[in-house]
Write a protein that holds these residues in place. Structure first.
Motif: not given
Length: 308
Positions: A101-105, A163-166, A209-210
């Protein structure tokens, strides 16, 4: 230099493994150029209408690489990726369950020369990502430049590359229902220029930045360390300040990607070539620890780690 040839009685499965990695190397080093050449030849031939139609599709589909991509479970499940996994071999090790249920980096270290561990674990199902992390969808971030190459972009997106864009990263980690995993090779191109057996230089101090995006969108940060990534290729000596390193840095600033001068073994001999060595890669998802906690484990493998 004495050349050591491969024996004639190599088992068939090992030949399949070599072929699988060979096609992967071709995809990394030459497929984009071939796709571009095919598109140009098509545009200049009697079949120019197909090139025109594809150009229209490209215009309509331009934002897809920054909007989650267009993955194909069929492509990610090709048998060729199982042979690719077994060549090294490649292993994905989970240390903790992640809430879908969560997003991850996922902050992936090290970049290595060609990020073989990140590709095998997060762009294919060969190591069982979907089985280990049910409800989560992995996306490996790649330089935006490659998504502008006709035809090639369709292939890389099918594996889960985006893409690795912001804006692309923001799109992934802002999904309200969760379930997205954005995988970032934190060190990027500069780290690849230091990738060589026996040492490990991590670019982390100026790569924040991430983290800011994760805080903004409430995404969870997960350090991921791939042991053995830097053992796959040798690289011509290019210490900081050398003429070669200066040239490589200049090319990187112009082209947007690094140009490491690497070598390893060949297809039919073990002495020289562009095929990676058969070295084990163990990729650890380690949410409960920071990357510095992994340093003692790495040193047991006689690897020196330097943080930059």
């Amino acid at each position: 230099m004495k050349i050591e040839f491969a024996p004639m009685n190599v088992p068939l499965r090992r030949r399949f493994q070599t072929a699988a990695v060979l096609q992967w190397m071709f995809s990394f080093l030459a497929l984009a150029q071939c796709c571009l050449a095919v598109f140009v030849l098509l545009a200049l031939s009697d079949w120019w209408m197909l090139a025109l139609l594809y150009s229209g599709w490209l215009w309509l589909d331009w934002d897809t690489p920054t909007s989650g991509g267009r993955r194909s479970r069929w492509v990610r499940s090709w048998v060729v990726w199982d042979y690719f996994r077994d060549y090294f071999p490649l292993t994905l090790i989970k240390t903790v369950d992640l809430d879908p249920r969560k997003n991850y980096i996922f902050g992936f270290h090290p970049h290595g020369v060609l990020v073989a561990g990140a590709f095998g674990n997060f762009c294919t199902e060969s190591t069982g990502f979907s089985r280990l992390f049910p409800g989560l969808t992995s996306h490996l971030l790649m330089l935006p430049f490659w998504f502008r190459v006709p035809l090639f972009r369709e292939y890389i997106m099918s594996g889960g590359l985006v893409s690795s864009s912001k804006s692309s990263l923001s799109h992934l980690v802002s999904r309200p229902e969760g379930g997205n995993v954005a995988v970032i090779a934190v060190g990027g191109a500069p780290e690849s220029l230091d990738a060589r057996p026996g040492s490990l230089t991590l670019q982390v101090q100026n790569r924040k930045g991430f983290i800011k995006l994760a805080l903004r969108h409430g995404a969870q940060l997960v350090p991921v360390f791939s042991f053995g990534e830097n053992e796959l290729f040798d690289q011509i000596k290019n210490p900081s300040g050398s003429n070669l390193r200066t040239l490589q840095n200049q090319l990187q600033s112009i082209l947007g990607f690094a140009v490491p001068l690497f070598h390893a073994r060949g297809v039919f001999q073990y002495s020289l070539g562009l095929m990676p060595y058969r070295k084990s890669i163990h990729t650890w998802e380690n949410r409960s620890r920071s990357p510095r906690h992994l340093v003692p484990a790495a040193r047991t493998s006689r690897v020196f780690i330097k943080f930059i």
